[in-house]
Enzyme design. Structure first.
Site, PDB file in Angstrom:
ATOM      1  N   SER A  13      17.431  35.381 -22.874  1.00 55.74           N
ATOM      2  CA  SER A  13      16.763  35.930 -21.692  1.00 55.74           C
ATOM      3  C   SER A  13      15.565  35.083 -21.265  1.00 55.74           C
ATOM      4  O   SER A  13      14.987  34.337 -22.063  1.00 55.74           O
ATOM      5  CB  SER A  13      16.282  37.351 -21.982  1.00 55.74           C
ATOM      6  OG  SER A  13      17.309  38.115 -22.558  1.00 55.74           O
TER       7      SER A  13
HETATM    8  N1  SAH Z   1      17.575  38.721 -26.850  1.00 50.94           N
HETATM    9  C1  SAH Z   1      18.658  37.798 -26.892  1.00 50.94           C
HETATM   10  C2  SAH Z   1      19.485  37.940 -25.653  1.00 50.94           C
HETATM   11  C3  SAH Z   1      20.904  37.980 -25.956  1.00 50.94           C
HETATM   12  S1  SAH Z   1      21.975  38.304 -24.601  1.00 50.94           S
HETATM   13  C4  SAH Z   1      18.110  36.393 -27.076  1.00 50.94           C
HETATM   14  O1  SAH Z   1      16.873  36.257 -27.170  1.00 50.94           O
HETATM   15  O2  SAH Z   1      18.859  35.435 -27.171  1.00 50.94           O
HETATM   16  C5  SAH Z   1      22.632  39.836 -25.095  1.00 50.94           C
HETATM   17  C6  SAH Z   1      23.480  39.833 -26.330  1.00 50.94           C
HETATM   18  O3  SAH Z   1      23.992  41.166 -26.478  1.00 50.94           O
HETATM   19  C7  SAH Z   1      24.708  38.927 -26.289  1.00 50.94           C
HETATM   20  O4  SAH Z   1      24.665  38.045 -27.376  1.00 50.94           O
HETATM   21  C8  SAH Z   1      25.887  39.893 -26.409  1.00 50.94           C
HETATM   22  O5  SAH Z   1      26.977  39.377 -27.150  1.00 50.94           O
HETATM   23  C9  SAH Z   1      25.249  41.077 -27.096  1.00 50.94           C
HETATM   24  N2  SAH Z   1      25.962  42.348 -26.928  1.00 50.94           N
HETATM   25  C10 SAH Z   1      26.597  42.828 -25.847  1.00 50.94           C
HETATM   26  N3  SAH Z   1      27.119  44.054 -26.107  1.00 50.94           N
HETATM   27  C11 SAH Z   1      26.792  44.336 -27.400  1.00 50.94           C
HETATM   28  C12 SAH Z   1      27.048  45.458 -28.263  1.00 50.94           C
HETATM   29  N4  SAH Z   1      27.733  46.531 -27.862  1.00 50.94           N
HETATM   30  N5  SAH Z   1      26.564  45.401 -29.522  1.00 50.94           N
HETATM   31  C13 SAH Z   1      25.854  44.323 -29.966  1.00 50.94           C
HETATM   32  N6  SAH Z   1      25.592  43.247 -29.202  1.00 50.94           N
HETATM   33  C14 SAH Z   1      26.054  43.254 -27.933  1.00 50.94           C
END
Ligand code: SAH
Length: 214
Positions: free
Chosen positions: A61
């Site tokens: 993000s």
């Molecule tokens: N805060 C993270 C942002 C990751 S983007 C960073 O700093 O990099 C959001 C993430 O949520 C993705 O990796 C995606 O695979 C995950 N995601 C989506 N649905 C999910 C679920 N039901 N359970 C766990 N992770 C999930």
């Protein structure tokens, strides 16, 4: 310019110049090398004011939105935090700098493994990883949390997360439709849930039983 100088400028121009004032949050951002969490070919963009790709169709993000969510979460040293969406692990590191312990859930195994490798290298000992559908909360054992942060957009707040919140706890989660969401804060107070809405944002979808269907 050195990454450490770029990091200082990012904190000044993207966080402090906007509305980030939480000292714990600013201090954590000054410690974590964002460049460690992105691929070699985009490290030069590590401190840009944008989300960046981390593969598997997912993104790390934008720094500001991570900071804003963390500020809204009102984290302190005593907090036990549940993070849904480990992704790159960048936000996990920021949370682990401030809180007592972080339980982080990711549905894509390769992302979780990569994040774990980086965070182990940075010597964090207060992070617990799990690969499963985080819309169900933490399923490894029966735990409750002081803070819950979801970094993927959901149609609504999964009931499982409300059930895993301790009295006085706080949840931050982007809710809305597939194209746009709003940061949604829930505070538990004497058995009631107090809801407030904050910044407009765009996250990848929370895919799961209590999220969006894949
Ligand atoms: N805060 C993270 C942002 C990751 S983007 C960073 O700093 O990099 C959001 C993430 O949520 C993705 O990796 C995606 O695979 C995950 N995601 C989506 N649905 C999910 C679920 N039901 N359970 C766990 N992770 C999930």
């Amino acid at each position: 310019m050195k990454f450490s100088d770029q990091r200082k400028i990012m904190i000044e121009e993207q966080l402090i110049a906007r509305d980030i004032i939480d000292k714990n949050v600013l201090n954590a951002f000054s410690k974590i090398p964002r460049e460690d969490f992105v691929a070699d070919n985009i490290k030069y963009l590590a401190y840009s004011d944008t989300p960046l790709t981390i593969g598997e169709n997912q993104t790390i993000s934008q720094p500001y939105i991570v900071a804003k969510m963390m500020q809204l979460l009102e984290i302190n040293r005593d907090c036990s935090i549940l993070e849904i969406g480990t992704g790159s692990g960048y936000q996990t590191a920021l949370l682990a700098e401030i809180a007592e312990e972080v339980f982080t859930v990711e549905r894509i195994k390769i992302l979780s493994s990569r994040a774990k490798r980086i965070l182990d290298k940075l010597k964090y000992e207060n992070i617990y990883f799990s690969v499963h559908d985080g819309s169900m909360g933490w399923i490894e054992e029966d735990l409750k949390f002081d803070r819950i942060i979801v970094s993927a957009g959901a149609p609504e707040i999964p009931i499982s997360l409300l059930q895993q919140l301790r009295p006085g706890g706080i949840i931050i989660i982007p809710t809305g439709d597939n194209s746009q969401q709003q940061l949604h804060k829930v505070v538990e107070k004497d058995g009631d849930y107090i809801h407030t809405m904050h910044d407009i944002c765009t996250f990848v979808p929370l895919v799961g039983k209590l999220g969006w269907k894949s």
